[in-house]
Design an enzyme around this catalytic site. Sequence first.
Site, PDB file in Angstrom:
ATOM      1  N   ARG A 116      53.824  68.604  38.028  1.00 22.87           N
ATOM      2  CA  ARG A 116      53.008  68.020  39.097  1.00 22.87           C
ATOM      3  C   ARG A 116      51.810  67.269  38.513  1.00 22.87           C
ATOM      4  O   ARG A 116      51.218  67.701  37.519  1.00 22.87           O
ATOM      5  CB  ARG A 116      52.552  69.126  40.074  1.00 22.87           C
ATOM      6  CG  ARG A 116      53.729  69.698  40.833  1.00 22.87           C
ATOM      7  CD  ARG A 116      53.352  70.851  41.723  1.00 22.87           C
ATOM      8  NE  ARG A 116      52.523  70.449  42.848  1.00 22.87           N
ATOM      9  CZ  ARG A 116      52.026  71.309  43.734  1.00 22.87           C
ATOM     10  NH1 ARG A 116      52.274  72.607  43.612  1.00 22.87           N
ATOM     11  NH2 ARG A 116      51.285  70.887  44.722  1.00 22.87           N
ATOM     12  N   LYS A 125      54.885  67.940  45.549  1.00 19.64           N
ATOM     13  CA  LYS A 125      54.623  69.352  45.850  1.00 19.64           C
ATOM     14  C   LYS A 125      55.415  70.248  44.889  1.00 19.64           C
ATOM     15  O   LYS A 125      55.868  69.780  43.853  1.00 19.64           O
ATOM     16  CB  LYS A 125      54.951  69.640  47.317  1.00 19.64           C
ATOM     17  CG  LYS A 125      54.152  68.777  48.304  1.00 19.64           C
ATOM     18  CD  LYS A 125      52.656  69.040  48.209  1.00 19.64           C
ATOM     19  CE  LYS A 125      51.872  68.183  49.196  1.00 19.64           C
ATOM     20  NZ  LYS A 125      50.431  68.281  49.006  1.00 19.64           N
ATOM     21  N   LYS A 129      45.958  80.578  52.841  1.00 23.64           N
ATOM     22  CA  LYS A 129      46.040  80.400  51.385  1.00 23.64           C
ATOM     23  C   LYS A 129      44.897  79.523  50.870  1.00 23.64           C
ATOM     24  O   LYS A 129      44.252  79.855  49.878  1.00 23.64           O
ATOM     25  CB  LYS A 129      47.413  79.798  51.030  1.00 23.64           C
ATOM     26  CG  LYS A 129      47.614  79.516  49.556  1.00 23.64           C
ATOM     27  CD  LYS A 129      49.075  79.469  49.197  1.00 23.64           C
ATOM     28  CE  LYS A 129      49.731  78.123  49.404  1.00 23.64           C
ATOM     29  NZ  LYS A 129      49.265  77.057  48.504  1.00 23.64           N
ATOM     30  N   SER A 130      44.639  78.415  51.540  1.00 26.21           N
ATOM     31  CA  SER A 130      43.588  77.490  51.070  1.00 26.21           C
ATOM     32  C   SER A 130      42.216  78.167  51.097  1.00 26.21           C
ATOM     33  O   SER A 130      41.423  78.025  50.151  1.00 26.21           O
ATOM     34  CB  SER A 130      43.546  76.245  51.963  1.00 26.21           C
ATOM     35  OG  SER A 130      44.743  75.537  51.866  1.00 26.21           O
ATOM     36  N   ARG A 152      39.624  79.352  47.886  1.00 28.28           N
ATOM     37  CA  ARG A 152      38.233  78.872  47.848  1.00 28.28           C
ATOM     38  C   ARG A 152      37.251  80.051  47.870  1.00 28.28           C
ATOM     39  O   ARG A 152      36.224  80.013  47.187  1.00 28.28           O
ATOM     40  CB  ARG A 152      37.989  77.919  49.019  1.00 28.28           C
ATOM     41  CG  ARG A 152      38.647  76.537  48.764  1.00 28.28           C
ATOM     42  CD  ARG A 152      38.938  75.791  50.039  1.00 28.28           C
ATOM     43  NE  ARG A 152      39.423  74.433  49.842  1.00 28.28           N
ATOM     44  CZ  ARG A 152      40.702  74.095  49.565  1.00 28.28           C
ATOM     45  NH1 ARG A 152      41.623  75.023  49.414  1.00 28.28           N
ATOM     46  NH2 ARG A 152      41.052  72.830  49.413  1.00 28.28           N
ATOM     47  N   ASP A 199      52.048  70.455  54.836  1.00 33.44           N
ATOM     48  CA  ASP A 199      52.807  71.634  54.385  1.00 33.44           C
ATOM     49  C   ASP A 199      53.796  72.121  55.446  1.00 33.44           C
ATOM     50  O   ASP A 199      54.642  72.974  55.173  1.00 33.44           O
ATOM     51  CB  ASP A 199      51.846  72.769  54.002  1.00 33.44           C
ATOM     52  CG  ASP A 199      50.963  72.380  52.826  1.00 33.44           C
ATOM     53  OD1 ASP A 199      51.346  71.465  52.072  1.00 33.44           O
ATOM     54  OD2 ASP A 199      49.882  72.975  52.671  1.00 33.44           O
ATOM     55  N   SER A 225      44.087  63.805  49.377  1.00 33.06           N
ATOM     56  CA  SER A 225      44.295  65.133  48.800  1.00 33.06           C
ATOM     57  C   SER A 225      43.033  65.984  48.895  1.00 33.06           C
ATOM     58  O   SER A 225      41.994  65.642  48.331  1.00 33.06           O
ATOM     59  CB  SER A 225      44.714  65.009  47.335  1.00 33.06           C
ATOM     60  OG  SER A 225      44.582  66.259  46.697  1.00 33.06           O
ATOM     61  N   ARG A 236      59.648  67.468  48.029  1.00 31.11           N
ATOM     62  CA  ARG A 236      60.042  68.050  49.324  1.00 31.11           C
ATOM     63  C   ARG A 236      60.801  67.064  50.213  1.00 31.11           C
ATOM     64  O   ARG A 236      61.448  67.505  51.164  1.00 31.11           O
ATOM     65  CB  ARG A 236      58.830  68.639  50.061  1.00 31.11           C
ATOM     66  CG  ARG A 236      58.377  69.964  49.470  1.00 31.11           C
ATOM     67  CD  ARG A 236      57.240  70.616  50.264  1.00 31.11           C
ATOM     68  NE  ARG A 236      56.872  71.883  49.643  1.00 31.11           N
ATOM     69  CZ  ARG A 236      55.700  72.477  49.774  1.00 31.11           C
ATOM     70  NH1 ARG A 236      54.760  71.924  50.521  1.00 31.11           N
ATOM     71  NH2 ARG A 236      55.462  73.633  49.174  1.00 31.11           N
TER      72      ARG A 236
HETATM   73  O1  SPQ Z   1      48.748  75.035  45.914  1.00 34.38           O
HETATM   74  P1  SPQ Z   1      49.910  74.142  46.215  1.00 34.38           P
HETATM   75  O2  SPQ Z   1      51.098  74.561  45.434  1.00 34.38           O
HETATM   76  O3  SPQ Z   1      49.595  72.685  45.995  1.00 34.38           O
HETATM   77  O4  SPQ Z   1      50.237  74.369  47.768  1.00 34.38           O
HETATM   78  C1  SPQ Z   1      50.636  73.550  48.873  1.00 34.38           C
HETATM   79  C2  SPQ Z   1      51.587  74.457  49.756  1.00 34.38           C
HETATM   80  O5  SPQ Z   1      52.615  74.024  50.259  1.00 34.38           O
HETATM   81  O6  SPQ Z   1      51.176  75.603  49.942  1.00 34.38           O
HETATM   82  C3  SPQ Z   1      51.327  72.241  48.501  1.00 34.38           C
HETATM   83  F1  SPQ Z   1      52.380  72.371  47.815  1.00 34.38           F
HETATM   84  O7  SPQ Z   1      49.498  73.288  49.728  1.00 34.38           O
HETATM   85  C4  SPQ Z   1      48.414  72.414  49.365  1.00 34.38           C
HETATM   86  C5  SPQ Z   1      48.387  71.249  50.346  1.00 34.38           C
HETATM   87  O8  SPQ Z   1      49.587  70.528  50.344  1.00 34.38           O
HETATM   88  C6  SPQ Z   1      47.139  73.217  49.476  1.00 34.38           C
HETATM   89  C7  SPQ Z   1      45.909  72.371  49.579  1.00 34.38           C
HETATM   90  C8  SPQ Z   1      44.587  72.998  49.417  1.00 34.38           C
HETATM   91  O9  SPQ Z   1      44.447  74.228  49.545  1.00 34.38           O
HETATM   92  O10 SPQ Z   1      43.622  72.243  49.168  1.00 34.38           O
HETATM   93  C9  SPQ Z   1      45.966  71.025  49.893  1.00 34.38           C
HETATM   94  C10 SPQ Z   1      47.231  70.289  50.044  1.00 34.38           C
HETATM   95  O11 SPQ Z   1      47.535  69.610  48.836  1.00 34.38           O
HETATM   96  P2  SPQ Z   1      46.899  68.164  48.493  1.00 34.38           P
HETATM   97  O12 SPQ Z   1      47.676  67.705  47.291  1.00 34.38           O
HETATM   98  O13 SPQ Z   1      47.181  67.324  49.694  1.00 34.38           O
HETATM   99  O14 SPQ Z   1      45.480  68.309  48.239  1.00 34.38           O
END
Ligand code: SPQ
Length: 429
Positions: free
Chosen positions: A123, A343, A23-24, A28, A316, A168, A347
């Site tokens: 959020r 989140k 997903k990440s 990107r 996650d 983050s 959670r």
């Molecule tokens: O996109 P979203 O809703 O924030 O997704 C989550 C997930 O569980 O899929 C968190 F709820 O993943 C984030 C992850 O926790 C995805 C992410 C990224 O792609 O950069 C980074 C993380 O969040 P963060 O707040 O630590 O940067």
Amino acid sequence: MSDIQLQPTDKKIIGELNVPGDKSISHRSVIFASLAEGTSKITNFLTGEDCLRTVQAFRDMGVEIEQDDGSLTIHGKGIAALQEPVVPINFGNSGTTARLMSGVLAGLSFFTTAFGDESLSKRPMDRVAVPLRKMGARISGRNKGGLLPLAFDGTSLQGYDHKLTVKSAQVKSALLLAGMLADGKTTVTEIGETRNHTEMLLPEFGVDVEVDGRTICITGNQQPTAADVKVPGDISSAAFFIVAAALLPGSDLVIKNVGLNNTRNGIVQTMQQMGADIRADVHTHIGKEPVGDVYIKGGSLKGIELGGQLIPNVIDEIPIIALAATQAEGTTIIKDAEELRFKETDRISAVADTLNTLGADVETTEDGLIIHGKGKLSGGVIHSYGDHRIGMMGAVASLVSEQAVTIQNKDCINISYPNFFEHLNQSLK
Ligand code: SPQ
């Protein structure tokens, strides 16, 4: 909103599995290719709802994006060719879209408004809005621009030396993207290591990024150029099947071609610490991302302490690790995980409420969970809280429950794993 009832089973998790694209990295890829000049092809793209929000955001700004199942062809015309969207952009449930796109929209030459669903609207967005304003960004919205809906009065940004106060990857990435559009140099120094896909992937699009320990430096006014990306399988999706297999003695599962980036593979280390029979072998690299297979067999687990620098790596995966801990011998303590409260839902509370409803013994703390392992769960009716990872945790819990588990609002699982139930059914033998 549909429900699903999962009956107890004595089947095991057996065979080979290919989980959907990361997903990440999918988010990107779309962002960088849409900002690029030229045509990029993205394969094994995650067609979950969140990543499609990022696709739509760029379509709203005039980028031509063709989709053929998990393949995207993105006809980028460069940053200067993006057009002011006539309607507000809908970020849906996606925190990644909201945070990363904020870094982009702040530095474009036009006005944009954006909103999200009820969960995303709660959020925190000040974590990106506040540092972006230090670069000259004009962002306003609810709660002084700390909550969606937001308005971005795009303007020319100035490079800035950011010292992050929150662990983050989304904040880091938003600031790097803003830095790429800004005048001068931008540095981002992290307080702890977070997933590094932005730093790894931007150079594939011809963008210079320097990484020196926890400091990442990007020079402004860089125009990305098109690149093809093959997205590896998502280790965060794989984690549900890793734990399912680990919990059922007699299981024997191989998860193929999954991303094993060392800022994301902490689930393997965590399960090893819990005593699971698991191994991950990197067999190739896609771009700079290590990719390989994960081998897991069912057995018994023991409680552990999980905290410190490993937390962002498994952030996650904590819901499914917590489920594993309910089946382990002894107590598991998860700490330093206060970010879980921000989140799709809180959670920490959602995991404890859900597992306790199913008969587990879980306590919450400010920054984590204490899970007293006690073996089989009883089963019951739970709600996903609209959170895909809570929904999938509940589904895996049904494999170790004496009675049926009903999950209300299972559809949110489409956010990151549209064919989750199909894969679960295929793997149970
Ligand atoms: O996109 P979203 O809703 O924030 O997704 C989550 C997930 O569980 O899929 C968190 F709820 O993943 C984030 C992850 O926790 C995805 C992410 C990224 O792609 O950069 C980074 C993380 O969040 P963060 O707040 O630590 O940067």
